[in-house]
Design an enzyme around this catalytic site. Structure first.
Site: not given
Length: 278
Positions: A169, A173
């Site tokens: 994740y 990002k």
């Protein structure tokens, strides 16, 4: 940019941050296209480790805006699929004949040690969190280039600094922030501004599915509920002493839509949690 009368696509709009942004835009007089998985959430290729937004949530979000006097349409989309993104843009243009703002909010999360993290989960995270930005923006550009506009990508404070057990994740990002900067530099000549929002600890279904629901967090704070542990964590770790809300992110999206001389930034909205992190 004057938001009233403009057309905005918001992905992941059935709940959480996306829904708050859609409601804020509608409240300012924009024509909003709420986009989320809906019935597509049941397709095997889309399946995930926690419940994604079904048809009822997408319909409910649209109904609430209309009850408040706002103008909106609801369109199902899988942002990881090129044809689906193209269809979203076409349906938006059919409904409102214009496209001025795109908010790439759709995102998914999976935690776990990298040593045994499943390749299919890594690929799915990047397909939604990064490729989704690329595909929908690319589909919208032929129309936005003609008149300028705004693209807002929802990144994360976890795109500013990596943490253990959430590497996929974080990496997605980081990529979203880098992509935002590249898009801003490339699209400035068309008067298209591109910025990112980096939320902190936001009370959303995705957050509680993975971050706040960890057994370790509850044990650390000796609480009976994940909500209490989440609140305690925020009081301890965030300088302003509270977590963030979807409405905080909506305020940031309104600002970035209006800020005519701002492009290429990653606006952190985290109550000071990341102070000292560039």
């Amino acid at each position: 940019m004057e938001i009233k009368g403009k057309t905005a696509i918001v992905t992941g709009a059935a709940r959480g941050i996306g829904r708050a942004i859609a409601e804020a835009f509608a409240g300012e007089g924009a024509k909003v296209v709420l986009a989320d998985l809906g019935s597509l959430a049941h397709r095997p290729a889309v399946g995930w480790h926690y419940g994604l937004s079904p048809e009822s949530e997408l319909a409910g979000a649209a109904k609430k805006i209309r009850e408040r006097g706002g103008s909106c349409a609801a369109v199902e989309v899988d942002v990881s699929d090129r044809a689906s993104c193209q269809n979203l843009v076409e349906e938006s243009l059919e409904a409102y004949s214009s496209l001025d703002i795109v908010v790439n909010n759709a995102g998914i999360l999976r935690t776990g040690a990298l040593a045994d993290f499943a390749e299919r989960d890594w690929d799915r995270i990047f397909a939604v969190n990064v490729k989704g930005i690329f595909l929908l923006s690319q589909a919208a550009l032929p129309y936005m280039k003609e008149r300028g506009g705004v693209i807002i990508n929802i990144a994360s404070v976890l795109g500013k600094q990596g943490y253990a057990r959430i590497g996929a994740y974080c990496a997605s990002k980081f990529a979203a922030i880098s992509l935002t900067q590249s898009m801003a530099a490339e699209l400035a000549e068309y008067d298209i501004r591109v910025n990112a929002i980096c939320p902190g600890n936001v009370d959303t279904p995705m957050t509680f599915a993975h971050l706040a629901s960890s057994e370790g967090l509850q044990k650390q704070y000796e609480t009976a509920t994940v909500e209490e542990a989440f609140d305690a964590f925020n009081r301890d770790r965030i300088p302003l002493g509270r977590g963030q809300t979807p409405e905080d992110m909506a305020d940031a999206a309104l600002y970035l839509s209006r800020a005519d001389n701002v492009t290429g930034i990653s606006l952190v909205v985290d109550g000071g949690y990341g102070i000292g992190v560039s």
